[in-house]
Design a protein around this motif. Structure first.
Motif, PDB file in Angstrom:
ATOM      1  N   ARG A 187     -90.322 -59.314  74.847  1.00 60.02           N
ATOM      2  CA  ARG A 187     -89.690 -58.524  75.907  1.00 60.02           C
ATOM      3  C   ARG A 187     -90.704 -57.463  76.315  1.00 60.02           C
ATOM      4  NH1 ARG A 187     -86.939 -62.215  74.722  1.00 60.02           N
ATOM      5  NH2 ARG A 187     -84.685 -62.343  74.371  1.00 60.02           N
ATOM      6  N   ALA A 188     -91.619 -57.822  77.184  1.00 61.23           N
ATOM      7  CA  ALA A 188     -92.709 -56.895  77.518  1.00 61.23           C
ATOM      8  C   ALA A 188     -93.337 -57.281  78.844  1.00 61.23           C
ATOM      9  CB  ALA A 188     -93.774 -56.918  76.418  1.00 61.23           C
ATOM     10  N   TYR A 189     -93.793 -56.283  79.568  1.00 63.56           N
ATOM     11  CA  TYR A 189     -94.501 -56.480  80.837  1.00 63.56           C
ATOM     12  C   TYR A 189     -93.715 -57.411  81.772  1.00 63.56           C
ATOM     13  CZ  TYR A 189     -98.483 -54.026  78.840  1.00 63.56           C
ATOM     14  OH  TYR A 189     -99.291 -53.078  78.278  1.00 63.56           O
ATOM     15  N   GLY A 190     -92.403 -57.233  81.813  1.00 62.55           N
ATOM     16  CA  GLY A 190     -91.566 -58.018  82.698  1.00 62.55           C
ATOM     17  C   GLY A 190     -91.327 -59.445  82.243  1.00 62.55           C
ATOM     18  N   ARG A 191     -91.792 -59.770  81.045  1.00 68.66           N
ATOM     19  CA  ARG A 191     -91.644 -61.121  80.517  1.00 68.66           C
ATOM     20  C   ARG A 191     -90.520 -61.162  79.485  1.00 68.66           C
ATOM     21  NH1 ARG A 191     -96.360 -60.048  82.544  1.00 68.66           N
ATOM     22  NH2 ARG A 191     -97.755 -61.696  83.300  1.00 68.66           N
ATOM     23  N   VAL A 192     -89.655 -62.142  79.618  1.00 66.96           N
ATOM     24  CA  VAL A 192     -88.562 -62.347  78.669  1.00 66.96           C
ATOM     25  C   VAL A 192     -88.692 -63.781  78.164  1.00 66.96           C
ATOM     26  CG1 VAL A 192     -86.066 -62.360  78.319  1.00 66.96           C
ATOM     27  CG2 VAL A 192     -87.092 -60.708  79.895  1.00 66.96           C
ATOM     28  N   TRP A 193     -89.291 -63.925  76.986  1.00 65.01           N
ATOM     29  CA  TRP A 193     -89.579 -65.245  76.431  1.00 65.01           C
ATOM     30  C   TRP A 193     -88.791 -65.454  75.148  1.00 65.01           C
ATOM     31  CZ3 TRP A 193     -95.627 -64.501  76.544  1.00 65.01           C
ATOM     32  CH2 TRP A 193     -96.065 -64.483  77.876  1.00 65.01           C
ATOM     33  N   ASP A 194     -88.346 -66.688  74.937  1.00 61.55           N
ATOM     34  CA  ASP A 194     -87.664 -67.085  73.707  1.00 61.55           C
ATOM     35  C   ASP A 194     -88.244 -68.421  73.259  1.00 61.55           C
ATOM     36  OD1 ASP A 194     -85.173 -65.174  73.212  1.00 61.55           O
ATOM     37  OD2 ASP A 194     -85.375 -65.467  75.374  1.00 61.55           O
ATOM     38  N   PHE A 195     -89.051 -68.376  72.216  1.00 62.77           N
ATOM     39  CA  PHE A 195     -89.740 -69.577  71.759  1.00 62.77           C
ATOM     40  C   PHE A 195     -89.285 -70.014  70.371  1.00 62.77           C
ATOM     41  CE2 PHE A 195     -93.443 -67.833  74.487  1.00 62.77           C
ATOM     42  CZ  PHE A 195     -92.868 -68.348  75.641  1.00 62.77           C
ATOM     43  N   ASP A 196     -88.047 -69.690  70.003  1.00 64.36           N
ATOM     44  CA  ASP A 196     -87.508 -70.136  68.720  1.00 64.36           C
ATOM     45  C   ASP A 196     -87.628 -71.661  68.626  1.00 64.36           C
ATOM     46  OD1 ASP A 196     -86.698 -67.527  69.106  1.00 64.36           O
ATOM     47  OD2 ASP A 196     -84.666 -67.822  68.371  1.00 64.36           O
ATOM     48  N   GLY A 197     -88.135 -72.152  67.494  1.00 66.90           N
ATOM     49  CA  GLY A 197     -88.232 -73.588  67.263  1.00 66.90           C
ATOM     50  C   GLY A 197     -89.426 -74.266  67.904  1.00 66.90           C
ATOM     51  N   ARG A 198     -90.267 -73.500  68.566  1.00 70.30           N
ATOM     52  CA  ARG A 198     -91.408 -74.110  69.258  1.00 70.30           C
ATOM     53  C   ARG A 198     -92.697 -74.013  68.425  1.00 70.30           C
ATOM     54  NH1 ARG A 198     -90.651 -74.858  75.562  1.00 70.30           N
ATOM     55  NH2 ARG A 198     -88.387 -75.027  75.576  1.00 70.30           N
TER      56      ARG A 198
END
Length: 213
Positions: A187-198
């Motif tokens: 959750r940073a620099y306008g990015r909302v990433w969710d990479f659980d399980g990747r």
């Protein structure tokens, strides 16, 4: 005090420790074996990484015991560049250690990470943050406040030991442990990433520079 621009790329440095990385690839990152020539599984790469520095220095400044985090946003094949990157530096770092780590992570210090100066088209910035890199059992965790929250674990092979790709020419190091992310949130620099399980990677690093002339 900021580093003298004339010193950048001339100061001897070295960091040894462990790196973890989690990206948006659905299976193990093809960049490791293709050396960035094959596109990521989703056609673009979004990733966070953490580094635990067991031993290190930038010039005369000791970097041992520090931890750092980064996010990387890459629009296509890694080798084609145009990356966007940002760094989070351990808030326990002295001013000189902070400056040295920024130089290393931006590529300005040359040496192992010097390719960043060619591949990163936009360095979003660097800031101090509470960076925690911990290990419990085989799990490695990186916490950068609420900005990066990650945990990666090795993938086991047939004999129960970690699955490792060895003797590569990958920039991080020759031996890459195949891993997966139990948690991978940015959750940073306008990015909302969710990479659980990747896809994830674990690598013992021994970086340094600049290369002797």
């Amino acid at each position: 005090m900021a580093l003298d621009a004339q010193e950048l790329g001339t100061v001897p440095w070295n960091i040894k420790g462990e790196l973890i990385l989690n990206c948006n690839c659905t299976v193990f990152c093809p960049c490791v074996v293709s050396l960035g020539k094959h596109p990521p599984t989703e056609g673009y790469c979004q990733a966070w990484l953490g580094i635990r520095i067991d031993e290190g220095h930038y010039g005369d400044e000791d970097l041992s015991g520090m931890a750092v985090g980064m996010l990387m946003d890459i629009p296509g094949n890694m080798g084609r560049g145009n990356w966007k990157a940002a760094a989070y530096i351990d808030d326990q770092a002295s001013e000189a250690a902070y400056d040295g780590l920024v130089a290393i992570l931006s590529g300005a210090a040359k040496g192992t990470t010097g390719l960043f100066s060619m591949l990163v088209g936009e360095f979003l910035g660097a800031e101090r943050a509470p960076v925690s890199f911990t290990t419990e059992g085989n799990a490695r965790r990186l916490m950068v406040g609420r900005k990066i929250q990650g945990e990666v674990v090795p993938v086991s092979g047939k004999d129960g030991k970690d699955m490792v790709i060895t003797n590569t020419e990958y920039w991080m190091g020759p031996d890459i442990t195949v891993a997966t992310a139990n948690k991978g949130k940015v959750r940073a620099y306008g990015r909302v990433w969710d990479f659980d399980g990747r896809s994830a990677e674990i690598c013992q690093i021994d970086w340094g520079g600049p290369a002797p002339k």
